[in-house]
Write an enzyme that holds these catalytic residues in place. Structure first.
Site, mmCIF file in Angstrom:
data_model
loop_
_atom_site.group_PDB
_atom_site.id
_atom_site.type_symbol
_atom_site.label_atom_id
_atom_site.label_comp_id
_atom_site.label_asym_id
_atom_site.label_seq_id
_atom_site.Cartn_x
_atom_site.Cartn_y
_atom_site.Cartn_z
ATOM 1 N N ARG A 236 0.859 -1.186 0.000
ATOM 2 C CA ARG A 236 0.000 0.000 0.000
ATOM 3 C C ARG A 236 0.895 1.236 0.000
ATOM 4 O O ARG A 236 2.027 1.209 0.508
ATOM 5 C CB ARG A 236 -0.878 0.023 1.255
ATOM 6 C CG ARG A 236 -2.007 -1.005 1.244
ATOM 7 C CD ARG A 236 -3.105 -0.638 0.252
ATOM 8 N NE ARG A 236 -4.218 -1.579 0.249
ATOM 9 C CZ ARG A 236 -4.400 -2.542 -0.653
ATOM 10 N NH1 ARG A 236 -3.541 -2.709 -1.650
ATOM 11 N NH2 ARG A 236 -5.458 -3.337 -0.596
ATOM 12 N N HIS B 185 -1.719 1.058 -9.461
ATOM 13 C CA HIS B 185 -2.380 0.077 -8.582
ATOM 14 C C HIS B 185 -3.053 -1.037 -9.401
ATOM 15 O O HIS B 185 -4.255 -1.299 -9.255
ATOM 16 C CB HIS B 185 -3.392 0.772 -7.665
ATOM 17 C CG HIS B 185 -3.724 -0.043 -6.441
ATOM 18 N ND1 HIS B 185 -4.002 0.507 -5.218
ATOM 19 C CD2 HIS B 185 -3.825 -1.387 -6.256
ATOM 20 C CE1 HIS B 185 -4.267 -0.453 -4.340
ATOM 21 N NE2 HIS B 185 -4.164 -1.621 -4.960
#
Ligand code: NDP
Length: 308
Positions: A223, A271
């Site tokens: 993340r 992502h």
């Protein structure tokens, strides 16, 4: 008894078709406004709507549609509501592909060649054999195992670090904070595959980079909040790190003037390291609903104390 897919309608339609074909006995909806909230027993979300307990008084299981649960405010959810994260072969395959892509790109100097191409420069850079390159993975969970299995045939020297002790064939395993310095000292490429928790936020910082061999490289598939961005820029500037492959950032996307966009030593992707694949994910959710209905343990239950 309904499973409500509370996310984008496009994928919701795909899920609806798969549910109708594979589990016609389980009610399915991807349209919250056309669903009687009292019928909802199972809810699938990326970001849950506010007040899910009041909105869905008969909710029995909350499913995260992704592998991570850091987007959920776990503390705000009733402690007896089971939260299930997504463990499905499509996510694992995607992550194995992306990590392999990152390792090969760094090993074979792809970032330098992209810059050289822009400049019209034709210059080969020496590379060593895979067996001489040490690849370490932070986190030894479901996705790390898929990555290890995909990297193993290349012959890289593999190691890993996790909270509890693990034993994995052909992988030097380290654990706990005490095992971190030894682990890092053996990584030419380090891949972050940790969940984002209070303990792991900001873990990719200058202290950690300084424990890596000079000139090593980073791949962050965890993340964005794992990384202290200024520390990465400083480490690339000083040569402590030679490159970084980043699939996640904070925020996403980064602002237009952010230095990561044009940094020659950073490969940035939006992502996409991995994605939940409806075809395989639906089977996993259906199996878990059936387990729940028959009173057996569901796969992917989030430990509310560890928060992953
Ligand atoms: P798992 O829960 O299966 O594995 C997590 C691993 O991290 C475990 O080995 C765990 O240790 C370790 N860990 C957790 N906390 C610590 C800590 N404080 N110190 C050391 N090790 C720790 O997760 P997954 O493999 O399924 O997924 C990992 C993450 O990947 C997700 O949480 C998500 O953030 C990210 N992800 C990113 C995607 C992308 O597209 N970029 C897509 C999907 C996921 P232990 O084994 O001891 O419990």
């Amino acid at each position: 008894m309904t499973f409500l897919y509370h996310a984008d309608a496009e994928r919701g339609m795909e899920w609806a078709a798969l549910f109708a074909e594979r589990a016609p006995d389980i009610g399915f909806s991807f349209q919250p406004h056309e669903t009687n909230p009292a019928d909802v027993r199972y809810l699938g979300v990326w970001h849950p709507p506010a007040d899910i307990v009041t909105t869905y008084p008969n909710l029995q299981v909350l499913f995260s549609l992704g592998a991570g649960v850091d987007q959920l405010d776990l503390a705000a959810l009733p402690s007896d509501l089971p939260v299930i994260r997504m463990i499905e072969p499509g996510i694992s395959d995607g992550m194995a592909e992306y990590a392999t892509l990152g390792v090969l790109a760094l090993h074979r100097h792809l970032l330098s060649y992209v810059s050289q191409q822009r400049r019209g420069e034709w210059r080969g850079i020496r590379f060593g054999p895979a067996a001489g390159l040490r690849v370490g993975i932070m986190g030894l969970g479901v996705l790390a195992h898929a990555v290890i299995n995909r990297l193993r045939p290349f012959g890289y020297v593999l190691s890993g670090w996790s909270r509890s002790a693990h034993q994995i064939d052909g992988v030097h395993c380290h654990s706990r904070e005490s095992g971190l310095p030894v682990f890092l000292g053996q990584c030419d490429i380090v891949i972050c595959l940790l969940p984002l928790t209070a303990e792991t936020a900001g873990i990719l910082n200058s202290t950690l980079f300084d424990m890596l061999p000079k000139g090593s490289a980073l791949i962050n598939c965890g993340r964005g909040d794992h990384l202290v961005q200024a520390d990465l820029l400083a480490a690339l500037e000083s040569g402590q790190l030679s490159g970084a492959v980043l699939d996640v950032t904070n925020p996403e996307p980064l602002p237009a003037n952010h230095p990561f966009w044009s940094h020659e030593k950073i490969l940035l992707t939006p992502h996409i390291a991995s994605m939940t694949q409806p075809d395989t994910a639906v089977d996993v959710v259906i199996a878990n609903i059936r387990r729940h209905r028959s009173g057996t343990a569901m796969v992917g239950l989030v430990d509310r104390t560890r928060t992953y």
